[in-house]
Design an enzyme around this catalytic site. Structure first.
Site, mmCIF file in Angstrom:
data_model
loop_
_atom_site.group_PDB
_atom_site.id
_atom_site.type_symbol
_atom_site.label_atom_id
_atom_site.label_comp_id
_atom_site.label_asym_id
_atom_site.label_seq_id
_atom_site.Cartn_x
_atom_site.Cartn_y
_atom_site.Cartn_z
ATOM 1 N N THR A 197 -48.364 -30.647 34.693
ATOM 2 C CA THR A 197 -47.634 -30.535 34.102
ATOM 3 C C THR A 197 -46.878 -29.726 36.553
ATOM 4 O O THR A 197 -45.683 -30.588 36.063
ATOM 5 C CB THR A 197 -47.600 -28.918 33.053
ATOM 6 O OG1 THR A 197 -48.423 -29.230 32.359
ATOM 7 C CG2 THR A 197 -46.383 -28.632 32.921
ATOM 8 N N VAL A 198 -47.690 -28.862 36.847
ATOM 9 C CA VAL A 198 -46.821 -27.985 37.570
ATOM 10 C C VAL A 198 -47.081 -29.361 38.321
ATOM 11 O O VAL A 198 -46.038 -29.428 39.677
ATOM 12 C CB VAL A 198 -47.630 -26.986 37.486
ATOM 13 C CG1 VAL A 198 -47.511 -26.216 38.944
ATOM 14 C CG2 VAL A 198 -47.107 -25.812 36.982
ATOM 15 N N ARG B 145 -52.273 -43.477 33.353
ATOM 16 C CA ARG B 145 -51.333 -43.047 32.346
ATOM 17 C C ARG B 145 -49.983 -43.176 33.167
ATOM 18 O O ARG B 145 -49.787 -42.851 33.845
ATOM 19 C CB ARG B 145 -51.310 -40.965 32.557
ATOM 20 C CG ARG B 145 -50.265 -40.398 31.680
ATOM 21 C CD ARG B 145 -50.892 -39.168 31.580
ATOM 22 N NE ARG B 145 -51.881 -38.316 31.817
ATOM 23 C CZ ARG B 145 -51.394 -37.701 32.633
ATOM 24 N NH1 ARG B 145 -50.393 -37.111 32.407
ATOM 25 N NH2 ARG B 145 -52.240 -36.242 33.377
ATOM 26 N N GLY C 226 -45.692 -17.165 37.959
ATOM 27 C CA GLY C 226 -45.000 -18.500 38.547
ATOM 28 C C GLY C 226 -43.600 -18.170 39.613
ATOM 29 O O GLY C 226 -44.172 -18.688 40.727
ATOM 30 N N ILE D 222 -41.463 -16.962 40.236
ATOM 31 C CA ILE D 222 -41.308 -14.651 41.228
ATOM 32 C C ILE D 222 -41.888 -15.107 42.280
ATOM 33 O O ILE D 222 -43.263 -14.831 42.191
ATOM 34 C CB ILE D 222 -41.163 -13.744 40.395
ATOM 35 C CG1 ILE D 222 -40.870 -14.109 39.334
ATOM 36 C CG2 ILE D 222 -40.989 -12.587 40.729
ATOM 37 C CD1 ILE D 222 -41.097 -12.495 37.947
ATOM 38 N N LYS E 129 -54.691 -11.309 37.241
ATOM 39 C CA LYS E 129 -52.701 -11.573 38.261
ATOM 40 C C LYS E 129 -53.225 -10.127 38.748
ATOM 41 O O LYS E 129 -52.812 -10.043 40.260
ATOM 42 C CB LYS E 129 -51.468 -11.575 37.511
ATOM 43 C CG LYS E 129 -51.457 -13.668 37.490
ATOM 44 C CD LYS E 129 -50.439 -13.809 36.044
ATOM 45 C CE LYS E 129 -50.684 -15.072 35.552
ATOM 46 N NZ LYS E 129 -49.852 -15.339 34.338
HETATM 47 N N1 HSE Z 1 -50.734 -19.000 30.742
HETATM 48 C C1 HSE Z 1 -50.278 -18.189 31.407
HETATM 49 C C2 HSE Z 1 -48.682 -17.146 31.374
HETATM 50 C C3 HSE Z 1 -49.221 -19.241 32.585
HETATM 51 O O1 HSE Z 1 -48.759 -17.258 29.873
HETATM 52 O O2 HSE Z 1 -48.063 -16.463 31.700
HETATM 53 C C4 HSE Z 1 -49.483 -19.257 33.385
HETATM 54 O O3 HSE Z 1 -50.100 -17.815 34.728
#
Ligand code: HSE
Length: 435
Positions: free
Chosen positions: A13-14, A49, A134, A136, A205
């Site tokens: 995705t990213v 794909r 993400g 930020i 995190k």
């Molecule tokens: N699964 C994480 C969240 C996103 O819901 O914040 C990626 O770090």
């Protein structure tokens, strides 16, 4: 204008968002990068794909060696999830002379010291702003923009999935399971959503942020954590009635010179910026001794927000900024100063308590007595009138108590005692309060 060759390993995705920016916004990116960024290789296990963007011929491959053996490629964006083979691939890429950009917080939280040490020994850098919150730019802000400060506290909503689930339950009356499924469908959740809802993702995190903000090297596994997986709609309602919203907060704060860290659902007073964070957004409130309080808010997950952070890191790497920061900060090095861990039982705070009790004479007095013995003062009590006055001897009712500031050890001991009372029918709920 010069051209710099880069590669992407992992086109999920990213990765797709990163490829989209590099392939479709080349002109725009060349200004901050000071050169043209040429995406020379995209490595992915699945080359068959169909992809939602046009990839130039010869770029997509499943052969990592094409990157490892290409001396023109200076920087690699590595976006495979999980720990292995991600760790081994990163070591190989560093060894072959590539600077790395990653969004993999789980890998850094598990193997940060090894990977950073290896990168330093090979004269390479690792950029990781996308690994936390993400879109930020919290890593750059903590590492660079706030570097004149002694950080005093950091409180974050770091898991978008949990915040999304709570928002859906609060605002739409959604069932917990439906909200989890919707978060997965929208691509916020981890491959294993248990990591989102049990507080592990936020703890990973937080371990990274605590290292940047306080120099602390804490294993995410040692961070006391409670998730939202046992959160009940009743508590969301009582919180609202009391003027609070429940948020899964990740906290690192200095208490008498020692560092206290935890992840737990917390009642946040309505009106505080953290209480207003909705859907899958993330937010971080940081207090520094010089700057005071600063607040960061934005999308904590998702394709383009995370790609935004990844590509910014890639530009910093190509320009040479990452290498300077990487060298001066000495992240995860054995020379990093250590902050002593705080005895969390001594941390002071208010608590929300909910008991399910027999509706008998003396029950409230028993509970209040135990709280009193632990020197916990009651700030308010809610027990609603039953819908019907009946003489049922078996009626069990919720009793909600907000305390004044008390120490954590006393609150834990009191709850242990209260849960032994015969008139208390379920394990009691205890949540921290942020005013
Ligand atoms: N699964 C994480 C969240 C996103 O819901 O914040 C990626 O770090």
């Amino acid at each position: 204008m010069e051209t710099t060759c880069v590669a992407l390993v992992g086109m999920g995705t990213v990765g797709t968002g990163v490829a989209r920016l590099l392939l479709e916004q080349g002109d725009r990116l060349s200004r901050p990068a000071g050169c043209r960024l040429r995406l020379k290789h995209i490595v992915d296990v699945d080359v068959a794909r169909s992809r939602p963007l046009a990839i130039p011929p010869g770029v997509l491959t499943n052969d990592l060696d094409r990157v490892l053996n290409d001396s023109e490629v200076k920087a690699v964006v590595q976006l495979i999830g999980g720990i292995e083979p991600e760790r081994t691939i990163m070591l190989k890429l560093l060894e072959s002379g590539k600077d790395i950009v990653t969004a993999n917080k789980a890998l850094l939280a598990e193997h940060g010291p090894e990977l950073f040490d290896f990168a330093r020994r090979h004269g390479r850098s690792i950029a990781f702003d996308a690994a936390v919150a993400g879109g930020i730019p919290i890593i750059t802000n903590l590492a660079q923009c706030l570097s004149a400060n002694q950080i005093l506290s950091l409180r974050g909503i770091l898991n978008g999935t949990s915040n999304f689930i709570i928002s859906q339950m609060e605002e739409r009356g959604a069932e917990y399971g439906d909200a989890v499924a919707e978060a997965q469908r929208r691509g916020f959740a981890e491959a294993n959503p248990a990591m989102d809802v049990n507080g592990s993702d936020a703890a990973q995190k937080l371990s990274i942020l605590a290292h940047l903000a306080f120099g602390a090297q804490i294993s995410w596994r040692d961070i006391p954590r409670v998730g939202i997986d046992e959160l009940q709609v009743a508590d969301l309602r009582y919180a609202r009635e009391l003027g609070y919203r429940i948020k899964l907060l990740a906290v690192a704060q200095l208490v008498e010179g020692a560092l206290e860290v935890h992840v737990s659902p917390t009642l946040v007073r309505s009106g505080l910026p953290l209480s207003e964070v909705r859907e899958a957004n993330n937010a971080i409130s940081v207090v520094g001794d010089a700057v005071g309080r600063v607040f960061f808010h934005g999308p904590g997950a998702g394709q383009m927000p995370t790609a935004s952070a990844v590509v910014a890191d890639l530009i910093d790497t190509v320009v040479g900024r990452t290498r300077i920061t990487f060298r001066t900060l000495e992240l995860w090095s054995s020379r990093a100063p250590r902050v002593p861990a705080c005895d969390h039982t001594r941390v002071m705070g208010r608590y929300y308590l909910r008991f399910m009790v027999d509706d008998h004479p003396g029950v409230l007095a028993d509970i209040a007595g135990i709280l009193g013995q632990q020197k916990i003062s009651i700030a308010s009590v809610i027990q609603h009138e039953p819908e019907e006055e009946s003489a049922s001897p078996t009626r069990v009712v919720p009793l909600v108590i907000m305390t004044h500031s008390a120490n954590e050890g006393a609150a834990a001991s009191a709850l242990k005692e209260i849960d032994k009372l015969q008139s208390v029918r379920e394990k009691s709920v205890r949540m921290r309060v942020l005013d």
